[in-house]
Design a protein around this motif. Sequence first.
Motif, PDB file in Angstrom:
ATOM      1  N   TRP A  71      95.511  -8.922  35.699  1.00 31.66           N
ATOM      2  CA  TRP A  71      95.888  -7.760  36.204  1.00 31.66           C
ATOM      3  C   TRP A  71      94.516  -6.872  36.162  1.00 31.66           C
ATOM      4  O   TRP A  71      93.724  -7.178  35.491  1.00 31.66           O
ATOM      5  CB  TRP A  71      96.935  -7.033  35.520  1.00 31.66           C
ATOM      6  CG  TRP A  71      96.902  -7.200  34.029  1.00 31.66           C
ATOM      7  CD1 TRP A  71      97.554  -7.892  33.215  1.00 31.66           C
ATOM      8  CD2 TRP A  71      96.140  -5.979  33.139  1.00 31.66           C
ATOM      9  NE1 TRP A  71      97.186  -7.755  31.795  1.00 31.66           N
ATOM     10  CE2 TRP A  71      96.304  -6.524  31.812  1.00 31.66           C
ATOM     11  CE3 TRP A  71      95.429  -4.860  33.468  1.00 31.66           C
ATOM     12  CZ2 TRP A  71      95.775  -5.598  30.761  1.00 31.66           C
ATOM     13  CZ3 TRP A  71      94.792  -4.395  32.466  1.00 31.66           C
ATOM     14  CH2 TRP A  71      94.948  -4.721  31.148  1.00 31.66           C
ATOM     15  N   VAL A  72      94.500  -5.895  36.806  1.00 33.02           N
ATOM     16  CA  VAL A  72      93.533  -4.748  36.975  1.00 33.02           C
ATOM     17  C   VAL A  72      94.037  -3.242  36.830  1.00 33.02           C
ATOM     18  O   VAL A  72      95.092  -3.354  37.682  1.00 33.02           O
ATOM     19  CB  VAL A  72      92.579  -5.173  37.947  1.00 33.02           C
ATOM     20  CG1 VAL A  72      93.207  -4.901  39.366  1.00 33.02           C
ATOM     21  CG2 VAL A  72      91.356  -3.984  37.995  1.00 33.02           C
ATOM     22  N   GLN A  73      93.533  -2.352  36.402  1.00 29.51           N
ATOM     23  CA  GLN A  73      94.128  -1.177  36.262  1.00 29.51           C
ATOM     24  C   GLN A  73      92.875  -0.025  36.093  1.00 29.51           C
ATOM     25  O   GLN A  73      91.965  -0.473  35.282  1.00 29.51           O
ATOM     26  CB  GLN A  73      95.186  -1.025  35.389  1.00 29.51           C
ATOM     27  CG  GLN A  73      94.730  -0.963  33.605  1.00 29.51           C
ATOM     28  CD  GLN A  73      95.772  -0.880  32.754  1.00 29.51           C
ATOM     29  OE1 GLN A  73      96.908  -0.457  33.230  1.00 29.51           O
ATOM     30  NE2 GLN A  73      95.527  -0.904  31.519  1.00 29.51           N
ATOM     31  N   ASN A  74      93.056   1.156  36.656  1.00 31.73           N
ATOM     32  CA  ASN A  74      92.218   2.286  36.287  1.00 31.73           C
ATOM     33  C   ASN A  74      92.675   2.625  35.174  1.00 31.73           C
ATOM     34  O   ASN A  74      93.780   2.559  34.496  1.00 31.73           O
ATOM     35  CB  ASN A  74      92.399   3.493  37.250  1.00 31.73           C
ATOM     36  CG  ASN A  74      91.740   2.801  38.677  1.00 31.73           C
ATOM     37  OD1 ASN A  74      90.873   1.869  38.620  1.00 31.73           O
ATOM     38  ND2 ASN A  74      91.982   3.637  39.775  1.00 31.73           N
ATOM     39  N   LYS A  75      91.793   3.032  34.129  1.00 28.30           N
ATOM     40  CA  LYS A  75      91.746   4.004  33.025  1.00 28.30           C
ATOM     41  C   LYS A  75      91.497   5.383  33.154  1.00 28.30           C
ATOM     42  O   LYS A  75      90.919   5.644  34.011  1.00 28.30           O
ATOM     43  CB  LYS A  75      91.118   3.246  31.775  1.00 28.30           C
ATOM     44  CG  LYS A  75      91.595   1.721  31.751  1.00 28.30           C
ATOM     45  CD  LYS A  75      90.790   1.262  30.400  1.00 28.30           C
ATOM     46  CE  LYS A  75      91.056   1.977  29.140  1.00 28.30           C
ATOM     47  NZ  LYS A  75      90.924   1.482  27.912  1.00 28.30           N
ATOM     48  N   GLU A  76      92.063   6.202  32.379  1.00 27.53           N
ATOM     49  CA  GLU A  76      91.797   7.617  32.408  1.00 27.53           C
ATOM     50  C   GLU A  76      90.225   8.090  31.902  1.00 27.53           C
ATOM     51  O   GLU A  76      90.009   9.133  32.684  1.00 27.53           O
ATOM     52  CB  GLU A  76      92.594   8.441  31.438  1.00 27.53           C
ATOM     53  CG  GLU A  76      94.046   8.330  32.044  1.00 27.53           C
ATOM     54  CD  GLU A  76      95.004   8.995  30.853  1.00 27.53           C
ATOM     55  OE1 GLU A  76      94.387   9.835  30.298  1.00 27.53           O
ATOM     56  OE2 GLU A  76      96.219   8.846  31.079  1.00 27.53           O
ATOM     57  N   ASP A  77      89.544   7.197  31.600  1.00 25.33           N
ATOM     58  CA  ASP A  77      87.988   7.546  31.302  1.00 25.33           C
ATOM     59  C   ASP A  77      87.343   7.420  32.248  1.00 25.33           C
ATOM     60  O   ASP A  77      86.025   7.273  32.206  1.00 25.33           O
ATOM     61  CB  ASP A  77      87.779   7.149  29.859  1.00 25.33           C
ATOM     62  CG  ASP A  77      87.844   5.331  30.036  1.00 25.33           C
ATOM     63  OD1 ASP A  77      88.125   4.915  31.098  1.00 25.33           O
ATOM     64  OD2 ASP A  77      87.462   4.909  28.788  1.00 25.33           O
ATOM     65  N   GLY A  78      87.839   6.849  33.474  1.00 21.11           N
ATOM     66  CA  GLY A  78      87.021   6.387  34.536  1.00 21.11           C
ATOM     67  C   GLY A  78      86.469   5.101  34.692  1.00 21.11           C
ATOM     68  O   GLY A  78      85.949   4.434  35.656  1.00 21.11           O
TER      69      GLY A  78
END
Length: 89
Positions: free
Chosen positions: A32-39
């Motif tokens: 899987w791949v996901q964006n994180k809140e820290d950019g």
Amino acid sequence: MHAHIIVHGRVQGVGFRYTAQLRATEKALTGWVQNKEDGTVELEIEGADATVTSFIEELEKGFHRFIQVDHMDVDTTSEEKGYTAFQIK
């Protein structure tokens, strides 16, 4: 092989997750791949050792000109989690 990766740089808003999914699927990798809140962007990938290594090398180059990878935190292990597909979270 299993790899957990955090990618730093210009990796959000540039098609990174879609491209990662496309390339992983082409190479028969799962995870899987996901964006994180820290950019940053976080990935977990699994597959044959040589294929995972090849994917990581391609990832480090940024996939295409709009993506700029400054650095990556990569942890690998031989213990896989058993993912059956590669998805965007």
